[in-house]
Design a protein around this motif. Structure first.
Motif, PDB file in Angstrom:
ATOM      1  N   UNK A 145       4.347  12.909   3.988  1.00 19.82           N
ATOM      2  CA  UNK A 145       4.139  13.346   5.359  1.00 19.82           C
ATOM      3  C   UNK A 145       3.955  12.258   6.383  1.00 19.82           C
ATOM      4  N   UNK A 146       4.073  10.990   5.983  1.00 20.14           N
ATOM      5  CA  UNK A 146       3.976   9.890   6.940  1.00 20.14           C
ATOM      6  C   UNK A 146       4.746   8.691   6.397  1.00 20.14           C
ATOM      7  N   UNK A 147       4.955   7.690   7.268  1.00 25.14           N
ATOM      8  CA  UNK A 147       5.749   6.509   6.908  1.00 25.14           C
ATOM      9  C   UNK A 147       4.919   5.554   6.056  1.00 25.14           C
ATOM     10  N   UNK A 148       4.814   5.863   4.798  1.00 22.03           N
ATOM     11  CA  UNK A 148       3.892   5.212   3.860  1.00 22.03           C
ATOM     12  C   UNK A 148       4.028   3.689   3.837  1.00 22.03           C
ATOM     13  N   UNK A 149       5.237   3.171   3.846  1.00 25.93           N
ATOM     14  CA  UNK A 149       5.448   1.742   3.595  1.00 25.93           C
ATOM     15  C   UNK A 149       4.765   0.853   4.635  1.00 25.93           C
ATOM     16  N   UNK A 200      -1.852  -4.465   1.233  1.00 23.04           N
ATOM     17  CA  UNK A 200      -1.177  -4.148   2.496  1.00 23.04           C
ATOM     18  C   UNK A 200       0.259  -3.672   2.285  1.00 23.04           C
ATOM     19  N   UNK A 201       0.906  -4.212   1.247  1.00 20.61           N
ATOM     20  CA  UNK A 201       2.295  -3.846   1.006  1.00 20.61           C
ATOM     21  C   UNK A 201       2.591  -4.079  -0.466  1.00 20.61           C
ATOM     22  N   UNK A 202       3.652  -3.480  -0.941  1.00 20.88           N
ATOM     23  CA  UNK A 202       4.027  -3.641  -2.335  1.00 20.88           C
ATOM     24  C   UNK A 202       4.274  -5.122  -2.636  1.00 20.88           C
ATOM     25  N   UNK A 203       3.644  -5.608  -3.692  1.00 19.24           N
ATOM     26  CA  UNK A 203       3.794  -6.995  -4.084  1.00 19.24           C
ATOM     27  C   UNK A 203       2.989  -7.968  -3.258  1.00 19.24           C
ATOM     28  N   UNK A 255       6.110   6.103  -3.221  1.00 20.31           N
ATOM     29  CA  UNK A 255       5.053   6.441  -2.269  1.00 20.31           C
ATOM     30  C   UNK A 255       3.716   6.622  -2.993  1.00 20.31           C
ATOM     31  N   UNK A 256       3.435   5.732  -3.896  1.00 22.90           N
ATOM     32  CA  UNK A 256       2.275   5.878  -4.770  1.00 22.90           C
ATOM     33  C   UNK A 256       1.450   4.598  -4.809  1.00 22.90           C
ATOM     34  N   UNK A 257       0.135   4.793  -4.789  1.00 20.96           N
ATOM     35  CA  UNK A 257      -0.823   3.714  -4.957  1.00 20.96           C
ATOM     36  C   UNK A 257      -1.466   3.898  -6.331  1.00 20.96           C
ATOM     37  N   UNK A 258      -1.720   2.801  -7.022  1.00 27.24           N
ATOM     38  CA  UNK A 258      -2.334   2.860  -8.339  1.00 27.24           C
ATOM     39  C   UNK A 258      -3.630   2.038  -8.353  1.00 27.24           C
ATOM     40  N   UNK A 259      -4.524   2.443  -9.234  1.00 25.23           N
ATOM     41  CA  UNK A 259      -5.696   1.629  -9.532  1.00 25.23           C
ATOM     42  C   UNK A 259      -5.866   1.625 -11.048  1.00 25.23           C
ATOM     43  N   UNK A 260      -5.544   0.500 -11.652  1.00 25.48           N
ATOM     44  CA  UNK A 260      -5.750   0.319 -13.083  1.00 25.48           C
ATOM     45  C   UNK A 260      -7.164  -0.197 -13.282  1.00 25.48           C
ATOM     46  N   UNK A 261      -7.946   0.538 -14.054  1.00 22.74           N
ATOM     47  CA  UNK A 261      -9.348   0.188 -14.264  1.00 22.74           C
ATOM     48  C   UNK A 261      -9.568  -0.090 -15.732  1.00 22.74           C
TER      49      UNK A 261
END
Length: 117
Positions: free
Chosen positions: A26-30, A52-55, A77-83
């Motif tokens: 629903x929004x300009x994710x990048x 802030x941005x991929x990579x 369009x996905x954010x990850x958190x590896x814990x």
């Protein structure tokens, strides 16, 4: 409709691992800076990590440095958190956030992470 849908929480033993995901729509994710926050019972919501941005460069609160890794895949369009090496004090509801000055701040619904033996 703007949405950030969080998944991946659960119950894990100390020393275990979990991977959280936050899918945006629903929004300009990048163009948005993306964050993970957490809130423990009775505590305030605190910032955990952001990218802030991929990579791009990643930033972490001191208590999770060396154990958590934030990343994002703009194509998905996905954010990850590896814990990794989770501790009981990591138990909290985890939220994702996307923010861009002048355009808006969006929050996901949160997912419970419980670290207990």
């Amino acid at each position: 409709q703007v949405q950030l849908v969080v998944s991946g929480g659960g119950l894990v033993k100390p020393g275990g691992s979990l991977r959280l995901a936050c899918v945006a729509s629903g929004f300009a994710f990048s163009g948005f800076t993306t964050y993970w926050y957490r809130q423990a019972p009775g505590g305030e919501r605190e910032w955990v990590a952001f990218i802030r941005r991929a990579g791009g460069d990643t930033y972490y609160t001191d208590s999770v440095k060396g154990r958590f890794t934030i990343s994002r895949d703009d194509a998905k369009r996905t954010i990850y958190l590896q814990m990794n090496n989770l501790k009981p004090e990591d138990s909290a509801v985890y939220y994702c956030r996307a923010d861009k000055l002048g355009e808006g701040t969006y929050w996901g619904q949160g997912t419970q992470v419980t670290v207990s033996s």
